[in-house]
Enzyme design. Structure first.
Site, mmCIF file in Angstrom:
data_model
loop_
_atom_site.group_PDB
_atom_site.id
_atom_site.type_symbol
_atom_site.label_atom_id
_atom_site.label_comp_id
_atom_site.label_asym_id
_atom_site.label_seq_id
_atom_site.Cartn_x
_atom_site.Cartn_y
_atom_site.Cartn_z
ATOM 1 N N LYS A 123 -20.868 -20.178 -9.229
ATOM 2 C CA LYS A 123 -20.112 -20.051 -10.471
ATOM 3 C C LYS A 123 -18.687 -19.576 -10.163
ATOM 4 C CE LYS A 123 -21.086 -20.289 -14.966
ATOM 5 N NZ LYS A 123 -22.043 -21.173 -15.628
ATOM 6 N N TYR A 183 0.867 -1.179 0.000
ATOM 7 C CA TYR A 183 0.000 0.000 0.000
ATOM 8 C C TYR A 183 0.907 1.233 0.000
ATOM 9 C CZ TYR A 183 -4.300 2.590 0.785
ATOM 10 O OH TYR A 183 -5.363 3.441 0.652
#
Length: 467
Positions: free
Chosen positions: A169, A114
């Site tokens: 899925k 970060y």
């Protein structure tokens, strides 16, 4: 057609019994007497006075599950304490999660992952946007997008209710192709809004998998997104189904020693899946096809044709057959159904050509009872897991997207789909091939890798990839 007990209606019933009684021996008999199947019987605690037992069993449906519970509770000396639906338990809190791929154990690692270190990476992508495919999750991510309008066989149940399916899925993408897929359920069924929403979220993804969007809107959504985006857009209900059908049909034709370009094919269903199957079969060399919908054969003289049916009429049924489905299957070599249950009977199949092939794919109840179809046809396939030769999209969509992502392809086309079908068909060896084995199991060891390789090679050869 009788429905067999299924693990999808699996439950665990916690019972308390008299520790000195003989009720334990009656438990399995009680379940089987009402048509259930006991899959496990576990003693969770035992004492002189009471014994606690968990009975896990499979039922046909919700009403049958309740009948099993009632039968267990009716045994003398048995008290039902708790009933747990194992399918619902699997879905508690959702089925997928996000995990960090990099360690964040100290200040140095945090500074690279970060701020301030991440700013260097963002600046590099700003200078060269194509680096996003290399330096972000875009290189391995797919958006699974639905509007909830055509979910499984449940119909237009909306975005919230579609989420368990989209999560499933995404879990399959990860399990079979190590792809990070994200379920995105849109609270709109307006074509313009769907297209615009997917367009503006596309920068974070390497591919778009459209799912459970009803016809005919799905055709326009897919076509417009393919024009707008520089990543593959794949409607699995159309093209995933088509690829598996083509692969299975090629192997079925090997079984009966017939050629795709020679056989007469009758199809039932002209919606999203039916149209995609038709177009891919034709691209692969099929020539003699008649398509039927609820109003009968699609032909040039029909007055009720929309744009999709007009295309079908113009490209199939050269003899202009205008009758019903039963008449259309007479003298056919192949029947492919993606429509509705119980449209055909044994007499219809008996009037097909010798060594006929039946793909009755309506779910959960196919166009003809498979048991009856087997009496007359050489090869029978369904969409069900309790019969041989299940036609299931999960056989291909993980591998197709793995190949597209690896090639950094900007699109997906019919040549890639035929290559995927050929690779899927080739997984079944000559020694394995037979009337009851024309398509491999989804758990075949290298299935997705072989499909991915075939798609990747075509993408690179056609210049659709970024090399």
């Amino acid at each position: 057609m009788a429905t067999l007990p299924s693990v999808s209606y699996s439950m665990t019933v916690r019972l308390e019994l008299d520790g000195q009684g003989s009720a334990v021996s009656s438990l399995t008999h009680a379940v089987e007497h009402v048509g259930g199947i006991v899959t496990a019987l576990d003693v969770t605690s035992a004492g002189h006075e009471k014994i606690r037992i968990d009975v896990t069993c499979a039922a046909r449906d919700t009403d049958h599950a309740q009948a099993i519970v009632d039968a267990l509770g009716a045994i003398e000396g048995v008290t039902v304490h708790k009933v747990s639906d194992r399918t619902f338990l699997m879905h508690l809190g959702g089925k997928i999660e996000i995990k960090s791929k990099v360690p964040l154990r100290n200040r140095d690692e945090l500074s690279m992952a970060y701020t301030p270190g991440v700013a260097r990476v963002s600046s590099a992508i700003a200078a060269n946007p194509e680096d996003a495919r290399r330096l972000t999750i875009k290189r391995n991510s797919v958006a699974v997008v639905t509007d909830g309008s055509a979910v499984l066989g449940l119909g237009n149940i909306g975005p919230e209710a579609s989420m368990p399916v989209m999560e499933g899925k995404a879990a399959l993408f990860k399990r079979f192709a190590d792809i990070d897929a994200w379920p995105i359920a849109l609270d709109t069924q307006d074509v313009d809004e769907i297209v615009r929403t997917v367009q503006v979220i596309a920068p974070g993804f390497g591919g778009i998998n459209l799912e459970d969007i009803s016809a005919p809107r799905c055709f326009e959504v897919e076509a417009r997104l393919r024009e707008l985006l520089d990543i593959p857009v794949f409607h699995d209900d159309q093209h995933g189904t088509a690829i598996v059908v083509l692969a299975a049909l090629k192997n079925a034709l090997r079984v009966v020693n017939k050629e795709l370009g020679d056989v007469r094919i009758t199809m039932s269903g002209a919606g999203a899946a039916g149209t995609a199957i038709l177009k891919l079969l034709m691209h692969a060399g099929a020539k003699h096809i008649v398509v039927c919908d609820i109003h009968g054969a699609v032909h040039r003289g029909r007055a009720d044709l929309d744009s999709n049916l007009e295309w079908i009429a113009a490209n199939t049924n050269p003899d202009g057959y205008a009758g019903d489905l039963k008449g259309a299957v007479r003298g056919a070599d192949v029947f492919i159904g993606v429509s509705a249950p119980d449209l055909l009977d044994g007499e219809d199949i008996a009037e097909m050509n010798d060594d006929s092939i039946i793909f009755a794919l309506a779910n959960p109840d196919p166009e003809i009872d498979p048991e009856i179809a087997h009496l007359h046809a050489a090869v029978v396939a369904t969409g069900r897991s309790d019969y041989p030769n299940q036609i299931n999209n999960v056989l291909v969509f993980p591998g197709v997207f793995r190949g597209l992502l690896d090639a950094q392809s900007r699109t997906v086309n019919s040549d890639m789909m035929v290559a995927a079908a050929d690779a899927l068909a080739a997984v079944v060896t000559d020694d394995e091939l037979g009337p009851h084995y024309i398509i491999p199991s989804v758990f075949h060891q290298d299935l997705s890798q072989r499909v991915a390789q075939a798609v990747r090679e075509v993408a690179q050869r056609e210049g659709q990839a970024q090399i």
